[in-house]
Design a protein around this motif. Structure first.
Motif, short mmCIF file in Angstrom:
data_model
loop_
_atom_site.label_atom_id
_atom_site.label_comp_id
_atom_site.label_asym_id
_atom_site.label_seq_id
_atom_site.Cartn_x
_atom_site.Cartn_y
_atom_site.Cartn_z
N THR A 109 47.01 42.57 35.30
CA THR A 109 47.75 43.63 34.64
C THR A 109 46.98 44.16 33.43
O THR A 109 45.95 43.61 33.04
CB THR A 109 49.12 43.11 34.15
N LYS A 110 47.51 45.21 32.85
CA LYS A 110 46.91 45.81 31.67
C LYS A 110 46.88 44.81 30.51
O LYS A 110 45.93 44.76 29.74
CB LYS A 110 47.72 47.05 31.29
N ASP A 111 47.91 43.99 30.42
CA ASP A 111 47.99 42.98 29.35
C ASP A 111 46.93 41.90 29.53
O ASP A 111 46.40 41.37 28.55
CB ASP A 111 49.39 42.36 29.32
N ASP A 112 46.62 41.55 30.79
CA ASP A 112 45.58 40.55 31.05
C ASP A 112 44.22 41.03 30.58
O ASP A 112 43.35 40.23 30.23
CB ASP A 112 45.51 40.21 32.54
N TYR A 113 44.01 42.33 30.57
CA TYR A 113 42.73 42.91 30.17
C TYR A 113 42.59 43.05 28.65
O TYR A 113 41.53 43.39 28.17
CB TYR A 113 42.54 44.30 30.80
N ARG A 114 43.66 42.77 27.92
CA ARG A 114 43.60 42.93 26.46
C ARG A 114 42.61 41.94 25.86
O ARG A 114 42.69 40.75 26.12
CB ARG A 114 44.99 42.72 25.86
N LEU A 115 41.68 42.43 25.07
CA LEU A 115 40.65 41.59 24.46
C LEU A 115 41.04 41.25 23.03
O LEU A 115 41.65 42.07 22.33
CB LEU A 115 39.30 42.32 24.46
N CYS A 116 40.66 40.06 22.61
CA CYS A 116 40.88 39.68 21.22
C CYS A 116 39.71 38.83 20.75
O CYS A 116 38.90 38.35 21.55
CB CYS A 116 42.20 38.95 21.05
N LEU A 117 39.63 38.65 19.46
CA LEU A 117 38.54 37.92 18.83
C LEU A 117 39.10 36.61 18.28
O LEU A 117 40.04 36.62 17.50
CB LEU A 117 37.95 38.77 17.71
N THR A 118 38.52 35.49 18.68
CA THR A 118 38.99 34.20 18.18
C THR A 118 38.43 33.93 16.79
O THR A 118 37.58 34.66 16.30
CB THR A 118 38.57 33.05 19.12
#
Length: 161
Positions: A109-118
């Motif tokens: 889904t679109k949410d699965d593709y959301r990138l973030c920085l740890t």
């Protein structure tokens, strides 16, 4: 004779300038050269493009790139490195999506593709984060079951699988 040195390659006498030059080309440091980091070029699908644009324009990415605690010279390639890492994560998700498509499973889904920085500065997608959490939970369940079994108890008494 003071200005002559042995060439490390063939053992002949060479001038000090030639000696230093040969050391530079044989693995020594080039102080004046700057290594340019190449940007990856990938044609992205719309869902990947949106995730990439949202990540690059996010406050976390901007703060990581413009960190004032890091020397200005070292900050130069941070943006390119961050963008390249984000693209590699999106390519990983693309491969997962193609595997799911071959197995006739629903796509990410679109949410699965959301990138973030740890906190460590690693670019990670929500999908990979979920994957890691599930793996960690399973490892903890296995560890608990092994400990209870060693003490004579049963895992089913404490955990529902």
């Amino acid at each position: 004779m003071a200005g002559l040195m042995f060439d490390p390659n063939d053992g002949h006498l060479v001038s000090q300038k030639d000696y230093v030059e040969s050391k530079n080309w044989e693995g020594g440091d080039h102080k004046d050269e700057k290594i340019e980091i190449m940007k990856l070029r990938v044609s992205m699908r719309p869902i990947e493009k949106e995730a990439y644009d949202n990540f690059v324009s996010s406050d976390a990415a901007k703060k990581y790139i413009n960190n004032k605690e890091i020397a200005k010279e070292k900050r130069a390639g941070r943006k390119t490195l961050l963008e390249n890492t984000a693209l590699k994560e999106l390519l990983y998700l693309r491969s997962i999506d193609s595997k799911r498509q071959q197995q006739n499973k629903p796509l990410l889904t679109k949410d699965d593709y959301r990138l973030c920085l740890t906190n460590e500065g690693v670019v990670i997608s929500k999908y990979r984060e979920k994957e890691q959490r599930q793996t960690e939970r399973q490892v903890e369940k296995d560890r608990t079951a092994a400990a209870l079994e060693a003490l004579g108890g049963r895992a089913s008494d404490t955990h529902e699988f």
